[in-house]
Design an enzyme around this catalytic site. Sequence first.
Site, mmCIF file in Angstrom:
data_model
loop_
_atom_site.group_PDB
_atom_site.id
_atom_site.type_symbol
_atom_site.label_atom_id
_atom_site.label_comp_id
_atom_site.label_asym_id
_atom_site.label_seq_id
_atom_site.Cartn_x
_atom_site.Cartn_y
_atom_site.Cartn_z
ATOM 1 N N SER A 119 -6.973 45.090 -11.539
ATOM 2 C CA SER A 119 -8.033 45.203 -10.540
ATOM 3 C C SER A 119 -9.419 45.227 -11.166
ATOM 4 C CB SER A 119 -7.880 46.521 -9.786
ATOM 5 O OG SER A 119 -6.719 46.538 -9.034
ATOM 6 N N HIS A 140 -5.655 37.869 -9.638
ATOM 7 C CA HIS A 140 -5.812 39.098 -8.862
ATOM 8 C C HIS A 140 -5.486 38.902 -7.376
ATOM 9 C CE1 HIS A 140 -8.639 42.556 -7.443
ATOM 10 N NE2 HIS A 140 -7.405 42.963 -7.578
ATOM 11 N N GLU A 152 -8.195 36.246 -6.503
ATOM 12 C CA GLU A 152 -9.320 36.057 -7.428
ATOM 13 C C GLU A 152 -8.788 35.476 -8.727
ATOM 14 O OE1 GLU A 152 -13.044 39.015 -7.488
ATOM 15 O OE2 GLU A 152 -11.149 40.101 -7.391
ATOM 16 N N ASN A 190 -13.552 44.188 -6.155
ATOM 17 C CA ASN A 190 -13.568 45.632 -6.435
ATOM 18 C C ASN A 190 -14.913 46.147 -6.915
ATOM 19 O OD1 ASN A 190 -11.004 46.052 -5.534
ATOM 20 N ND2 ASN A 190 -10.076 45.566 -7.513
#
Length: 291
Positions: A119, A140, A152, A190
Amino acid sequence: MKISTVGIVGAGQMGNGIAHVFALSGYQVLLNDIAQEGLDKAMATIRKNLDRQVSKKTISQGDMDATLARITTTLALEDLGQCDLVIEAATEREEIKNAIFEKLQPHLKPTTILTSNTSSISITRLASRTDRPEKFMGFHFMNPVPVMQLVELIRGIATDEATYQTLLSVVESLGKISASAEDFPGFIVNRILVPMINEAVYTLYEGVGSVTSIDQSLKLGANQPMGPLELADFIGLDTCLAIMNVLYDGLADTKYRPCPLLTKYVEAGWLGRKTKRGFYDYRGETPVPTR
Ligand SMILES: CC(=O)CC(=O)SCCNC(=O)CCNC(=O)[C@H](O)C(C)(C)COP(=O)(O)OP(=O)(O)OC[C@H]1O[C@@H](n2cnc3c(N)ncnc32)[C@H](O)[C@@H]1OP(=O)(O)O
Ligand SMILES: NC(=O)C1=CN([C@@H]2O[C@H](COP(=O)(O)OP(=O)(O)OC[C@H]3O[C@@H](n4cnc5c(N)ncnc54)[C@H](OP(=O)(O)O)[C@@H]3O)[C@@H](O)[C@H]2O)C=CC1
């Protein structure tokens, strides 16, 4: 490069979701974890989620059976050696990820693409500890994987174009949408989402609102599908704290200071849904706020 077999390390909430979507799209999947209990739980979750898709008629019973038949579980990491693509989805701790890559490496084909579902951790740094930084990428997925459209893609400093192009087409084959992010702490999603969650915890910590009023405010006032504290419980408070620490250390800015209340919950082992207690208590019929 053609990808047919996919190895997944870590059968937690992300690992089981990733196994689900790859197998449903026709890939052969090998799912690994350190505990048999984790593998059994993952298969039960995959079955439950596929069942839901069958009952909603988004897939047929035949699709479900074929998907399950394409997933093999194993406790032996070296079994993943012949995979074309490996996705590491173990706990968000750099030393755990490094140890997995170190143990796996001697068994890998030279052509295997190695990826991490991290993450927040530096892809360049994870890649530099492997024998193939040019074939290493951040891959991701978002939670819940069978539902969320985005993946991602994060290139490390050494990632080659062929690896990137292969993963772009893998994402397309899953029916998902990719977004490319540069390799900086937390990438895109994130970097923005988890400080918002951390701010919600500060809002609770400072008594500005209760768990219920904070979540309701963001759901009804900002049209978020889940309130930020409910979302934190869903992601896992350990993972949220780990991401804040990566942002805080990596960007060296106090605005990313993890809220002490978030640390306290993690210290208590109240990690959210996965331990049945976090900002809500999930042990009864309906979730009850813990503050
Ligand atoms: C931390 C990181 O590194 C990155 C991250 O992932 S950050 C987290 C990103 N995720 C989010 O922000 C999720 C926010 N929450 C949501 O979008 C929604 O609450 C939700 C999709 C999870 C559930 O939606 P909901 O409307 O409350 O529930 P529900 O109606 O039961 O589910 C909606 C759909 O998702 C499906 N679904 C829900 N949970 C699922 C799961 N775990 N697996 C498979 N399917 C699931 C349902 O079957 C339903 O499908 P249909 O649309 O075909 O009917
Ligand atoms: N939660 C989320 O919303 C998202 C998380 N991620 C990332 O995905 C990764 C996994 O997160 P998540 O699935 O939520 O975490 P979970 O805690 O649900 O699952 C992690 C799994 O990895 C297992 N594990 C730990 N060490 C090893 C090892 N050495 N070898 C194999 N398996 C191991 C754990 O076993 P045990 O329980 O026995 O320790 C557990 O089953 C993390 O990097 C996280 O940051 C990415 C996107 C979203």
